[in-house]
Design an enzyme around this catalytic site. Sequence first.
Site, PDB file in Angstrom:
ATOM      1  N   LYS A 112       0.783  -1.134   0.050  1.00  0.00           N
ATOM      2  CA  LYS A 112      -0.222   0.001   0.082  1.00  0.00           C
ATOM      3  C   LYS A 112       0.843   1.009   0.260  1.00  0.00           C
ATOM      4  O   LYS A 112       0.456   2.143  -0.557  1.00  0.00           O
ATOM      5  CB  LYS A 112      -0.926   0.222   1.156  1.00  0.00           C
ATOM      6  CG  LYS A 112      -2.015  -1.031   1.081  1.00  0.00           C
ATOM      7  CD  LYS A 112      -3.039  -0.966   2.229  1.00  0.00           C
ATOM      8  CE  LYS A 112      -4.163  -1.955   2.142  1.00  0.00           C
ATOM      9  NZ  LYS A 112      -5.097  -1.774   3.326  1.00  0.00           N
ATOM     10  N   LYS A 195      -6.136  -8.789  -7.119  1.00  0.00           N
ATOM     11  CA  LYS A 195      -7.426  -8.855  -6.518  1.00  0.00           C
ATOM     12  C   LYS A 195      -8.176  -7.738  -6.791  1.00  0.00           C
ATOM     13  O   LYS A 195      -7.879  -6.569  -7.093  1.00  0.00           O
ATOM     14  CB  LYS A 195      -7.081  -8.779  -4.857  1.00  0.00           C
ATOM     15  CG  LYS A 195      -8.118  -8.981  -4.168  1.00  0.00           C
ATOM     16  CD  LYS A 195      -7.806  -8.893  -2.389  1.00  0.00           C
ATOM     17  CE  LYS A 195      -9.307  -9.017  -1.411  1.00  0.00           C
ATOM     18  NZ  LYS A 195      -8.707  -8.894  -0.072  1.00  0.00           N
ATOM     19  N   LYS A 198     -11.063  -1.662  -4.636  1.00  0.00           N
ATOM     20  CA  LYS A 198     -11.986  -0.319  -4.571  1.00  0.00           C
ATOM     21  C   LYS A 198     -11.026   0.835  -5.230  1.00  0.00           C
ATOM     22  O   LYS A 198     -11.250   1.737  -5.665  1.00  0.00           O
ATOM     23  CB  LYS A 198     -12.301   0.073  -3.091  1.00  0.00           C
ATOM     24  CG  LYS A 198     -13.226  -0.712  -2.428  1.00  0.00           C
ATOM     25  CD  LYS A 198     -13.409  -0.408  -1.220  1.00  0.00           C
ATOM     26  CE  LYS A 198     -14.168  -1.506  -0.125  1.00  0.00           C
ATOM     27  NZ  LYS A 198     -14.248  -1.021   1.268  1.00  0.00           N
TER      28      LYS A 198
END
Length: 333
Positions: A112, A195, A198
């Site tokens: 991230k 994956k 969002k």
Amino acid sequence: MKRIFSGVQPTGNLHLGNYLGAIRNWVRLQADFDDCLFCVVDLHAITVWQEPDALRANTRETAAAMIAAGVDSARNIIFNQSQVTAHAELAWIFNCVARLGWLERMTQFKEKAGKDKARASVGLYAYPNLMAADILAYKGTHVPVGEDQKQHLELARDIAAKFNHDYGTEFFPIVEPLIFGAATRVMSLKDGAKKMSKSDPSDNSRINMTDSIDDIAKKIRKARTDPEPLPGDIKGLEDRPEAANLVGIYAALEDTTADEVLERFDGEGFGAFKPALADLAVEKLSPIQDEMRRLMDAPDHIDQVLRTGAEKAAALAAPVMAEVQELVGFLKP
């Protein structure tokens, strides 16, 4: 006593992966566990910047999705994390229990934060300690997790064990994971190696829980595949991630196995399979979407559900935190 805790971030664009990988499993768990807490983890959400009005709206939307999917707010505790101060308080105590080296091994932070991790928030780095606090503030015993969260749950177990060791007690339980079977990890419609997310800049990479019927059909029609027909069993999909993803989604929506889907569509091309998948997705998702829209038109009701849930959650956490404070040595009036 067995107690379930699980949560989902209110960061917008709630999608099919969130539903199949988490929320639908919660609906099933409530039949097997009498004590379930399902949390909209808005403290986790602000580890990266959130526009305040959007965060409030997304918190309501996430709660609406839970209820619309079948999570019973009368039987379970549905609440947003920031309304219960025990989460933040216990997270700080766990910041002082967890070791820096443990956090440095967390692969999700590396993913991230990207290359410029020095610009990432401290909250993003310490996120796993808050996750441990989420669970242990209620002495949660079982947590439904996807494969990508297993490492964080292991850290929660390590933190519980170290707290118990440091304070000479067996106070916190060692949490057990509940990992569900195949097709709970839904991948991007544009890249079968990633994956469904969002944060993906392409809206066509995911099926949002608020998508229209036409949008669902269009996204499935445009989903990346390959020119080969479908095989008769799962072994034939080993090197075909996009095909495997669509078959997995079909199997999850129909609550069957990938092998059973492949047996039915053996030799068929995606020209036949994609319309069937689109029809199935619309059939399964439309009732949830309709109920979500109804609930979103009644924000006061959602706010009351979250407020009532937070009061119940705080009541459960209060005696746990009182004993934690005593064990740590905090002086209280």
